[in-house]
Design an enzyme around this catalytic site. Structure first.
Site, PDB file in Angstrom:
ATOM      1  N   GLY A 190      -6.192 -13.281  12.282  1.00 29.46           N
ATOM      2  CA  GLY A 190      -6.965 -12.670  11.209  1.00 29.46           C
ATOM      3  C   GLY A 190      -7.880 -13.666  10.538  1.00 29.46           C
ATOM      4  NE  ARG A 191      -4.845 -14.934   5.208  1.00 30.43           N
ATOM      5  CZ  ARG A 191      -3.782 -15.211   4.465  1.00 30.43           C
ATOM      6  NH1 ARG A 191      -3.289 -16.435   4.489  1.00 30.43           N
ATOM      7  NH2 ARG A 191      -3.217 -14.282   3.717  1.00 30.43           N
ATOM      8  NE  ARG A 202      -0.825  -6.020   9.079  1.00 35.49           N
ATOM      9  CZ  ARG A 202      -1.527  -7.108   9.368  1.00 35.49           C
ATOM     10  NH1 ARG A 202      -2.252  -7.148  10.469  1.00 35.49           N
ATOM     11  NH2 ARG A 202      -1.507  -8.161   8.578  1.00 35.49           N
ATOM     12  CE1 TYR A 246      -4.237  -1.658   0.170  1.00 30.78           C
ATOM     13  CE2 TYR A 246      -2.896  -3.304   1.265  1.00 30.78           C
ATOM     14  CZ  TYR A 246      -4.065  -2.949   0.618  1.00 30.78           C
ATOM     15  OH  TYR A 246      -5.046  -3.888   0.422  1.00 30.78           O
TER      16      TYR A 246
END
Length: 286
Positions: free
Chosen positions: A232-233, A139, A87
């Protein structure tokens, strides 16, 4: 609730979401993606992004502050600055995507300017608008495989500056929390251990990556000596993960998605299609 700004920058600032250089213009309603420099992503068929002008960069920095203000007003309890996974913030830090020769690039020190001023912008709006403690997180992805690309030494240099910025913790994003360097094939030391040894006494580190079961989390906390672990997942597969651990029902934690689980998980069509189209992202038994 905590929201990642950068990931949701466009939503919270009411601006076009075109800050991912790998995003094709067809996704962006015909708008050309932008980046630190006009260097396309390495994947085949990637479009050439437009290099951001200095005034645009400064406007985006202010936008991170605006996003933080809106997050505070919306009732979130913190923000996580998304400096990872290709990003925009990482694009400015990367020697692959940032080929500038101005305040925002040209040397390692200058490539650190964008991440650091974004942190300052976010901190400023927290100080102005938060009337109670508000979490601030950064992060980061430690390395890139591209050449030139971000090295672990680059990241350690940035982390040495970030640890003094008043952050609540550093979130280290890895495919597997225990993985070693993808650039240094001879290293047998988990990357997060190297980071933890460097700054862990001064700021908490949170690790993430392939933490699916309670044993995975214990391994990260005990064997890797991490104070915090993110899931997360695993929470998409098993939304009641935390509750089941608290109540001693670890053996009922779901680790795979079956077709009959979709209704129980309330996965929307787009998410279901995405999960099915990405082998390895989540194990699926059909």
């Amino acid at each position: 609730m905590r929201i990642r700004i950068g990931f949701y920058y466009g939503f919270l600032t009411r601006r076009p979401y075109y800050l991912i250089r790998r995003a094709p213009s067809t996704w962006l309603r015909g708008v050309q993606p932008v980046s630190a420099s006009d260097i396309p992503h390495v994947r085949e068929g990637a479009e050439i992004p437009r290099e951001l002008q200095d005034e645009e960069v400064r406007e985006i920095v202010e936008g991170f502050g605006e996003a933080t203000r809106r997050a505070i007003q919306a009732g979130f309890y913190g923000v996580e600055i998304y400096g990872e996974n290709t990003y925009l913030i990482k694009q400015f830090f990367s020697p692959h995507s940032n080929r500038r020769n101005d305040y925002w690039g040209g040397t390692l020190e200058k490539r650190m300017n964008f991440p650091l001023v974004v942190v300052q912008s976010v901190k400023s709006d927290i100080e102005k608008h938060a009337d109670k403690p508000f979490i601030l997180v950064y992060r980061i992805s430690p390395e890139e495989i591209e050449e030139p690309g971000i090295t672990l030494d680059d990241t350690l240099s940035l982390l040495m500056k970030l640890k003094n910025q008043g952050l609540d913790y550093i979130h280290v994003s890895l495919g597997n929390v225990a993985q070693t360097s993808p650039r240094d094939k001879e290293s047998n030391t988990p990357t997060i251990n190297i980071i933890n040894k460097k700054i862990g006494d001064e700021i908490p580190i949170i690790g993430v990556g392939s933490v699916t079961t309670p044993d995975d989390a214990l391994h990260a906390m005990e064997d890797l000596n991490l104070p915090l672990v993110a899931i997360g997942r695993g929470l998409i597969v098993e939304p009641d993960w935390i509750q089941k651990v608290k109540t001693g029902k670890e053996d009922t934690i779901r680790t795979e998605i079956h077709l009959e689980d979709r209704k129980d998980l309330s996965l929307p069509d787009a998410m279901w299609e995405y999960v099915q189209s990405r082998p390895g992202w989540l194990p699926i038994v059909k």
